[in-house]
Enzyme design. Structure first.
Site, PDB file in Angstrom:
ATOM      1  N   ARG A   1       0.747  -0.986  -0.067  1.00  0.00           N
ATOM      2  CA  ARG A   1       0.070   0.047   0.054  1.00  0.00           C
ATOM      3  C   ARG A   1       0.879   1.157   0.173  1.00  0.00           C
ATOM      4  O   ARG A   1       0.571   2.229  -0.389  1.00  0.00           O
ATOM      5  CB  ARG A   1      -1.006   0.203   1.194  1.00  0.00           C
ATOM      6  CG  ARG A   1      -1.884   1.286   1.357  1.00  0.00           C
ATOM      7  CD  ARG A   1      -3.136   1.057   2.001  1.00  0.00           C
ATOM      8  NE  ARG A   1      -2.887   0.351   3.522  1.00  0.00           N
ATOM      9  CZ  ARG A   1      -2.472   1.017   4.483  1.00  0.00           C
ATOM     10  NH1 ARG A   1      -2.103   2.376   4.223  1.00  0.00           N
ATOM     11  NH2 ARG A   1      -2.237   0.192   5.453  1.00  0.00           N
TER      12      ARG A   1
ATOM     13  N   TYR B   1     -15.305  15.692 -17.638  1.00  0.00           N
ATOM     14  CA  TYR B   1     -15.493  14.088 -17.305  1.00  0.00           C
ATOM     15  C   TYR B   1     -16.789  13.989 -16.586  1.00  0.00           C
ATOM     16  O   TYR B   1     -16.770  14.569 -15.471  1.00  0.00           O
ATOM     17  CB  TYR B   1     -14.237  13.265 -17.072  1.00  0.00           C
ATOM     18  CG  TYR B   1     -14.474  11.831 -17.135  1.00  0.00           C
ATOM     19  CD1 TYR B   1     -14.701  11.149 -17.986  1.00  0.00           C
ATOM     20  CD2 TYR B   1     -14.540  11.409 -15.881  1.00  0.00           C
ATOM     21  CE1 TYR B   1     -14.877   9.942 -18.050  1.00  0.00           C
ATOM     22  CE2 TYR B   1     -14.980   9.933 -15.670  1.00  0.00           C
ATOM     23  CZ  TYR B   1     -14.941   9.190 -16.856  1.00  0.00           C
ATOM     24  OH  TYR B   1     -15.213   7.746 -16.775  1.00  0.00           O
TER      25      TYR B   1
ATOM     26  N   ASP C   1      -6.497  17.973 -16.503  1.00  0.00           N
ATOM     27  CA  ASP C   1      -6.720  16.829 -16.791  1.00  0.00           C
ATOM     28  C   ASP C   1      -6.590  16.574 -18.129  1.00  0.00           C
ATOM     29  O   ASP C   1      -6.883  16.831 -19.010  1.00  0.00           O
ATOM     30  CB  ASP C   1      -8.282  16.271 -16.531  1.00  0.00           C
ATOM     31  CG  ASP C   1      -8.679  14.809 -17.022  1.00  0.00           C
ATOM     32  OD1 ASP C   1      -8.058  14.171 -17.540  1.00  0.00           O
ATOM     33  OD2 ASP C   1      -9.537  14.237 -16.357  1.00  0.00           O
TER      34      ASP C   1
ATOM     35  N   LYS D   1      -6.789   5.189 -20.571  1.00  0.00           N
ATOM     36  CA  LYS D   1      -7.087   5.831 -21.795  1.00  0.00           C
ATOM     37  C   LYS D   1      -5.587   5.590 -22.719  1.00  0.00           C
ATOM     38  O   LYS D   1      -5.192   4.446 -22.673  1.00  0.00           O
ATOM     39  CB  LYS D   1      -7.553   7.182 -21.709  1.00  0.00           C
ATOM     40  CG  LYS D   1      -8.775   7.403 -21.081  1.00  0.00           C
ATOM     41  CD  LYS D   1      -9.845   6.708 -21.281  1.00  0.00           C
ATOM     42  CE  LYS D   1     -11.021   6.413 -20.394  1.00  0.00           C
ATOM     43  NZ  LYS D   1     -11.339   7.786 -19.483  1.00  0.00           N
TER      44      LYS D   1
HETATM   45  C1  LIG Z   1     -11.813   8.134 -18.298  1.00  0.00           C
HETATM   46  C2  LIG Z   1     -11.695   9.325 -17.863  1.00  0.00           C
HETATM   47  C3  LIG Z   1     -11.584   9.749 -16.565  1.00  0.00           C
HETATM   48  C4  LIG Z   1     -11.702   8.810 -15.691  1.00  0.00           C
HETATM   49  O1  LIG Z   1     -10.763   7.870 -15.539  1.00  0.00           O
HETATM   50  P1  LIG Z   1     -11.055   6.165 -14.929  1.00  0.00           P
HETATM   51  O2  LIG Z   1      -9.809   5.583 -15.133  1.00  0.00           O
HETATM   52  O3  LIG Z   1     -12.378   5.640 -15.478  1.00  0.00           O
HETATM   53  O4  LIG Z   1     -11.489   6.440 -13.372  1.00  0.00           O
HETATM   54  C5  LIG Z   1     -11.219  11.188 -16.064  1.00  0.00           C
HETATM   55  N1  LIG Z   1     -11.117  12.095 -16.930  1.00  0.00           N
HETATM   56  C6  LIG Z   1     -11.367  12.001 -18.296  1.00  0.00           C
HETATM   57  C7  LIG Z   1     -10.978  13.104 -19.277  1.00  0.00           C
HETATM   58  C8  LIG Z   1     -11.294  10.644 -18.737  1.00  0.00           C
HETATM   59  O5  LIG Z   1     -11.489  10.396 -20.133  1.00  0.00           O
END
Ligand SMILES: *Cc1c(COP(=O)(O)O)cnc(C)c1O
Length: 427
Positions: free
Chosen positions: A80, A133, A216, A241
């Site tokens: 952890r 998001y 982000d 992604k």
């Molecule tokens: C998919 C996504 C998230 C969330 O990510 P997870 O891995 O599904 O928790 C946050 N921001 C953007 C722009 C995303 O495309």
């Protein structure tokens, strides 16, 4: 563990090696793993200390009872807190952003929520670009307010006046603690000026109350945009992604200064939402082909975007690569992005009905949300990823039920266009 330092070399003589050259080796010492060329999966919850003295030394540093000695190498304690797959992944991810440090999480949402909880306090406020998001939107609309944190959105691309107006009208001068943005915006590809947002944040920053700029960067991905170079304090990814890139792992990461990442990792230890060894290993594997994949996707997207632009059944294409000098976002795009990425949205003639017929007719493209993977994906933002955005808000953000969003993969671009062409014919 001085040997491991050999694997932290980033230069050959004066030549600084590119991240793609370092993804197969950086941070991993085969001598510590029976000579295994590849980093094994350290599927273990805990680690054996060589002596009680060593255990004591590791804990003193891990718990902040004293600073690490300059030459001291810290061993593992408990998964952890740290794990080789996670630490090596963090070292390698830092290289793409030229960041001092990185913290990896078990999802993008874990990276976002933990970063926000660490940097925000009750009574403070966040201003964010909109749309964001869906998960982030929910977290800011329903979770942060429970902790007395206010959130305000401005429509992307936005400008300094729009942000200043929110601050003035809501008296946020002493409350503002974070400017949070997503650029390009999902699903419109609107480009938000990171440098401008960071300048606003700095204007309202004080010694006691820093205002952080957090980006982000999931939608564009690490190769084509580095928010840290444009004044952002922290850069967040859903590693699910482009970084993971194979639609087979959920993970997230935050990169930035050593000081901020240390704070975020401390909270991560207590939230217990760090990435596990298996996710870490999968992402190490993904990083070896990150540049190859993203370059191929970006090139394919240009073919597809040009094809759509010419197609008689397409009303409008939303793609940064088609911005023209006269467009207000052109300058910002040229300043902060080195390529247009591989996300394309377009409006189809005939609204939702035509959009659904089109989506149902695709054969090579998969009908799925998510993005950035090797396979091309198509979805309908108005009823899928952005279903909980009210129709009037959708219009304010610049999309409606005639929009289709594509994430372009690594297939043959002619095949992708053949698939789109036959789907248009079905309408
Ligand atoms: C998919 C996504 C998230 C969330 O990510 P997870 O891995 O599904 O928790 C946050 N921001 C953007 C722009 C995303 O495309």
């Amino acid at each position: 563990m001085t040997k491991r330092d050999d694997y932290k070399k980033t230069h050959i003589k004066d030549r600084k090696l590119a991240p793609e050259s370092l993804m197969m080796s950086y941070g991993y010492d085969p001598n510590l793993s029976e000579g295994a060329l590849k980093c094994p999966i350290f599927q273990t919850s805990t680690f054996v200390f060589e002596s009680a003295e060593e255990g004591k030394a590791f804990f003193e540093v891990a718990y902040g009872l004293r600073e690490k000695e300059p030459t001291e190498e810290l061993g593992m304690i408990y998964s952890r807190l740290n794990n080789p797959d996670l630490e090596i992944l963090e070292d390698r991810l830092s290289l793409w952003d030229e960041a001092e440090a990185c913290s990896v999480f078990e999802s993008g949402m874990a990276a976002i929520s933990t970063t926000m909880f660490e940097l925000l306090k009750p009574g403070q406020a966040v201003i964010h670009s909109a749309p964001v998001y869906g998960g982030t939107d929910y977290f800011m609309s329903f979770v942060l307010p429970k902790f007395g944190i206010e959130t305000y959105g401005f429509n992307a691309p936005g400008d300094r006046d729009a942000i200043e107006k929110i601050i003035r009208e809501n008296d946020l001068k002493d409350k503002l603690a974070m400017v949070y943005l997503e650029t390009p915006a999902n699903p419109t590809n609107a480009i938000v000026d990171i440098e401008m947002c960071s300048a606003v944040a700095k204007t309202y920053s004080t010694e006691e109350k820093p205002v952080y700029t957090v980006v982000d960067n999931t939608f564009m991905g690490p190769l084509w945009q580095n928010p840290l170079k444009h004044g952002a304090d922290l850069n967040i990814y859903s590693a699910t992604k482009f970084i993971g890139g194979h639609s087979d792992v959920i993970a997230g990461a935050t990169t930035g200064s050593a000081d901020l990442i240390k704070r975020i990792k401390t909270l991560r230890t207590f939230m217990g939402n760090m990435g596990g060894p298996w996710s870490g290993w999968l992402l190490l594997r993904s990083l070896e082909t990150l540049k190859l994949r993203m370059t191929s996707q970006m090139k394919n997207a240009r073919y597809v975007a040009d094809f759509l632009e010419e197609h008689p059944q397409v009303e409008k294409v939303y793609y940064p690569g088609h911005l023209e000098e006269k467009d207000p976002e052109y300058k910002v795009f040229r300043k902060q992005c080195s390529a247009p990425g591989s996300m394309i949205s377009f409006d189809i003639i005939g609204g939702e009905k035509a959009a659904f017929k089109f989506l149902n007719s695709l054969r090579l493209f998969k009908l799925a949300v998510s993005l950035g993977s090797t396979e091309s994906l198509a979805e309908h933002p108005a009823t899928m990823t952005h279903a909980d955005v009210a129709p009037e808000d959708q219009r304010a953000y610049g999309f409606s039920d005639k929009m289709i969003r594509l994430s372009i993969g690594v297939e043959n671009p002619q095949d992708l266009m053949a698939d789109l062409a036959q789907a248009f014919e079905q309408i």
